[in-house]
Design a protein around this motif. Structure first.
Motif, PDB file in Angstrom:
ATOM      1  N   GLU A  39       0.779  -0.883   0.270  1.00  0.00           N
ATOM      2  CA  GLU A  39       0.053  -0.273  -0.156  1.00  0.00           C
ATOM      3  C   GLU A  39       0.950   1.175  -0.282  1.00  0.00           C
ATOM      4  N   ARG A  40       2.145   0.780  -0.030  1.00  0.00           N
ATOM      5  CA  ARG A  40       3.143   2.588   0.361  1.00  0.00           C
ATOM      6  C   ARG A  40       3.130   3.565   1.338  1.00  0.00           C
ATOM      7  N   ALA A  41       2.217   2.437   2.428  1.00  0.00           N
ATOM      8  CA  ALA A  41       1.526   3.921   3.368  1.00  0.00           C
ATOM      9  C   ALA A  41       2.423   4.191   3.972  1.00  0.00           C
ATOM     10  N   ASN A  42       2.682   5.741   4.978  1.00  0.00           N
ATOM     11  CA  ASN A  42       3.964   6.014   5.865  1.00  0.00           C
ATOM     12  C   ASN A  42       2.993   6.524   6.947  1.00  0.00           C
ATOM     13  N   PHE A  43       3.399   6.325   8.071  1.00  0.00           N
ATOM     14  CA  PHE A  43       2.274   6.774   9.139  1.00  0.00           C
ATOM     15  C   PHE A  43       2.561   7.925   9.368  1.00  0.00           C
ATOM     16  N   PHE A  44       3.347   8.678   8.871  1.00  0.00           N
ATOM     17  CA  PHE A  44       3.335  10.188   9.289  1.00  0.00           C
ATOM     18  C   PHE A  44       3.346  10.670   8.594  1.00  0.00           C
ATOM     19  N   THR A  45       2.364  10.332   6.995  1.00  0.00           N
ATOM     20  CA  THR A  45       1.428  11.417   6.626  1.00  0.00           C
ATOM     21  C   THR A  45       0.609  11.322   7.326  1.00  0.00           C
ATOM     22  N   ASN A  51      -3.284  18.059   8.936  1.00  0.00           N
ATOM     23  CA  ASN A  51      -4.446  18.025   9.897  1.00  0.00           C
ATOM     24  C   ASN A  51      -4.073  18.776  11.387  1.00  0.00           C
ATOM     25  N   ALA A  52      -2.610  18.573  11.155  1.00  0.00           N
ATOM     26  CA  ALA A  52      -1.713  19.202  12.433  1.00  0.00           C
ATOM     27  C   ALA A  52      -2.834  21.256  12.685  1.00  0.00           C
ATOM     28  N   GLU A  53      -3.098  21.569  11.596  1.00  0.00           N
ATOM     29  CA  GLU A  53      -4.001  22.731  12.090  1.00  0.00           C
ATOM     30  C   GLU A  53      -5.794  22.642  12.454  1.00  0.00           C
ATOM     31  N   TYR A  54      -6.195  21.806  11.769  1.00  0.00           N
ATOM     32  CA  TYR A  54      -7.399  21.613  12.319  1.00  0.00           C
ATOM     33  C   TYR A  54      -7.675  20.474  14.044  1.00  0.00           C
ATOM     34  N   ALA A  55      -6.371  20.044  14.394  1.00  0.00           N
ATOM     35  CA  ALA A  55      -5.927  19.762  15.506  1.00  0.00           C
ATOM     36  C   ALA A  55      -6.218  21.055  16.441  1.00  0.00           C
ATOM     37  N   LYS A  56      -5.401  21.727  15.946  1.00  0.00           N
ATOM     38  CA  LYS A  56      -5.114  23.445  17.075  1.00  0.00           C
ATOM     39  C   LYS A  56      -6.505  23.596  16.595  1.00  0.00           C
ATOM     40  N   LYS A  57      -7.039  24.179  15.405  1.00  0.00           N
ATOM     41  CA  LYS A  57      -8.356  24.265  15.665  1.00  0.00           C
ATOM     42  C   LYS A  57      -9.143  24.083  16.272  1.00  0.00           C
TER      43      LYS A  57
END
Lengths: 286, 248
Positions: A39-45, A51-57
């Motif tokens: 799947e070439r997934a990356n945990f860090f994406t 997402n950081a912006e959403y979480a901060k908000k």
């Protein structure tokens, strides 16, 4: 000198346990491999800027940083949340009450050693029918999660705390019934049979022998399920069964973040109180 | 007329013979000890006497009436009371309720329900507990009592039940020698005072000789000997407890 004896060798067999451990390891390696290479997934994406912006908000919303008047400093909002907390408490108490009454009324015929007559030294043909009947009802009612019960019941009755209580009670009735029936099955039959030899009738055996012996254990299970009900009451609230859960869902939909904080505070206080009280009861029962 | 009359009683479990053509009589007021090696059928015999186990063949007359004719537990409880090794009592009830359980055969349902909240026939229970020396434990929870005290509470319950025959199945097996003697002395004394009949199984020949006037020895489900205590010799006992392997 020590004489050498032949140590018997342990027979190695490919047992079920060994097989399941190997299978679990293979599954673990296979699935992680699939995620990374296929799947070439990356945990860090997950931690991208968006997402950081959403979480901060969201979190700054929870703490009411941008708001002029956060709900948790507002007297009116506290009163309202207090009412909802009280409603949730009512719902939980009703739920554990209904579940306990229903379970206690049905648990005696639902125990195997009552059905086969080993506990009371008496046999009746209809006991196995009652046993099967109540056990099937227990399985049915606990197989359906409280959330599903709540959806169904809110659909029939109008939204409110009563359908929530009924939904919670239905699920927990099956669990309590099974647990308490097992307590009866585990009781020592000897003292109870001795009552029969001092001339006690079946009804007298029930009240002098079985009930006093099983009650303390019943109480532990009832209190434990009561705690669980208190925690689950917020979940059934989501589907319209009233109390803190319903308001939580509404506040979330309207983006009233500080109200969510307030509701969570009330909820945590409620759960703490429930743990504290049931702990006290359990100690008193010993 | 004998109080207990056993004629050719046999009892089989699956393929194992527990009792084979057993016959003896017990008169009113007799004190009988049952001895014999493990697995000789002592417990089966006592359960048969108590009406719990039904024999395969043979007749058992209790006070002149076949045991099967005692249809109701309440009638049988007037004739026969049972005390066992331990685990006789409901541990979570107070002592007084366990003693009053001996009255359940006499009481109707409502009286027994009321008694759980307001103990009935309190004087009777207090008297019985006084006779076994536990009056001060009247309201204690039964599980808090020691093993010896619990057996004495069981004795008090028998006093309240007041049956004609008392059957005791190894009542002192789980007690230390001092407590065992205490309980045995008390039980035999009370039985004499009340003019009751006692049949007790015992592991200890010493106790059987000390407290009983008649000893019935069982071996392989049969009566090995049935003699007054004074006529029992060392040879009798040696032969009774001889291990099978050595006998062959």
């Amino acid at each position: 000198m020590m004489s050498k004896i032949k140590i018997p060798s342990k027979k190695r067999r490919f047992s079920f346990v060994a097989f399941s451990i190997l299978l679990a390891l293979a599954l673990l390696a296979g699935s992680w491999g699939h995620i990374f290479y296929a799947e070439r997934a990356n945990f860090f994406t997950l931690f991208n800027e968006q997402n950081a912006e959403y979480a901060k908000k969201f979190f700054s919303g929870l703490f009411g940083l941008q708001e002029e008047k956060p709900a948790f400093t507002d007297k009116e909002a506290w009163i309202n949340a207090g009412k909802l907390t009280y409603e949730t408490l009512q719902m939980s108490v009703m739920a554990i009450g209904f579940a306990t009454i229903a379970a206690l009324l049905t648990v005696i015929p639902a125990a195997r050693n009552i059905a086969d007559g080993t506990l009371t030294v008496s046999k009746r043909w209809y006991r196995w029918i009652l046993f099967g009947f109540f056990r099937v009802i227990y399985i049915f009612s606990r197989a359906i999660p409280e959330l599903v019960w709540a959806m169904v019941i809110v659909f029939i009755l109008k939204p409110g705390i009563l359908p929530g209580a009924v939904a919670l009670a239905l699920h927990n009735f099956g669990i309590l019934g099974k647990l308490c029936a097992e307590v009866i099955e585990d009781t020592d039959a000897r003292p109870i049979r001795n009552l029969a030899s001092s001339g006690a009738s079946n009804a007298q055996i029930l009240f002098y022998g079985i009930i006093p012996t099983v009650m303390p254990k019943f109480l532990t299970y009832i209190l434990y399920r009561g705690e669980v009900i208190m925690r689950t009451s917020i979940v059934v609230g989501f589907v319209g069964a009233g109390g803190l859960g319903q308001q939580f869902k509404l506040s979330l939909s309207y983006f009233h973040y500080t109200e969510i904080t307030l509701l969570l505070i009330c909820y945590i206080i409620l759960v703490f109180a429930a743990d504290f009280i049931s702990e006290g009861f359990r100690k008193a029962a010993k | 007329m004998p109080l207990i009359e056993l004629n050719n009683i046999t009892k089989q479990f699956e393929r194992k013979i527990a009792l084979s053509s057993l016959s003896f009589h017990v008169k009113k007021g007799e004190m009988v000890a049952l001895i014999g090696p493990s697995g000789a059928g002592k417990s089966t015999l006592l359960n048969t006497l108590a009406g719990i186990t039904a024999p395969n063949t043979g007749t058992y007359l209790l006070d002149g009436v076949p045991i099967q004719h005692y249809k109701k537990r309440k009638e049988l409880a007037k004739k026969i009371g049972v005390i066992r090794q331990q685990f006789d009592l409901i541990a979570s009830l107070p002592v007084i309720q366990n003693v009053l359980a001996g009255r359940l055969g006499e009481w109707g349902f409502f009286k027994s329900m009321l008694s759980l909240f307001l103990p009935q026939d309190k004087q009777l229970a207090a008297n019985a507990l006084n006779r076994v020396g536990l009056l001060d434990k009247l309201y204690d929870q039964t599980s808090k009592l020691s093993g010896g005290e619990q057996q004495r509470v069981a004795l008090a319950r028998l006093l309240v039940q007041s049956p004609a025959v008392i059957l005791a199945d190894e009542p002192v097996a789980s007690l230390d020698p001092a407590r065992a003697e205490d309980v045995l002395a008390m039980l035999t004394k009370l039985v004499k005072e009340e003019g009751q009949t006692l049949v007790m199984s015992l592991h200890s020949v010493e106790y059987a000789k000390k407290y009983f006037s008649r000893i019935i020895a069982l071996r392989d489900g049969e009566v090995f000997f049935d003699l007054p205590t004074s006529e029992i010799t060392k040879e009798h006992l040696a032969e009774l407890y001889l291990l099978k392997e050595m006998a062959l």
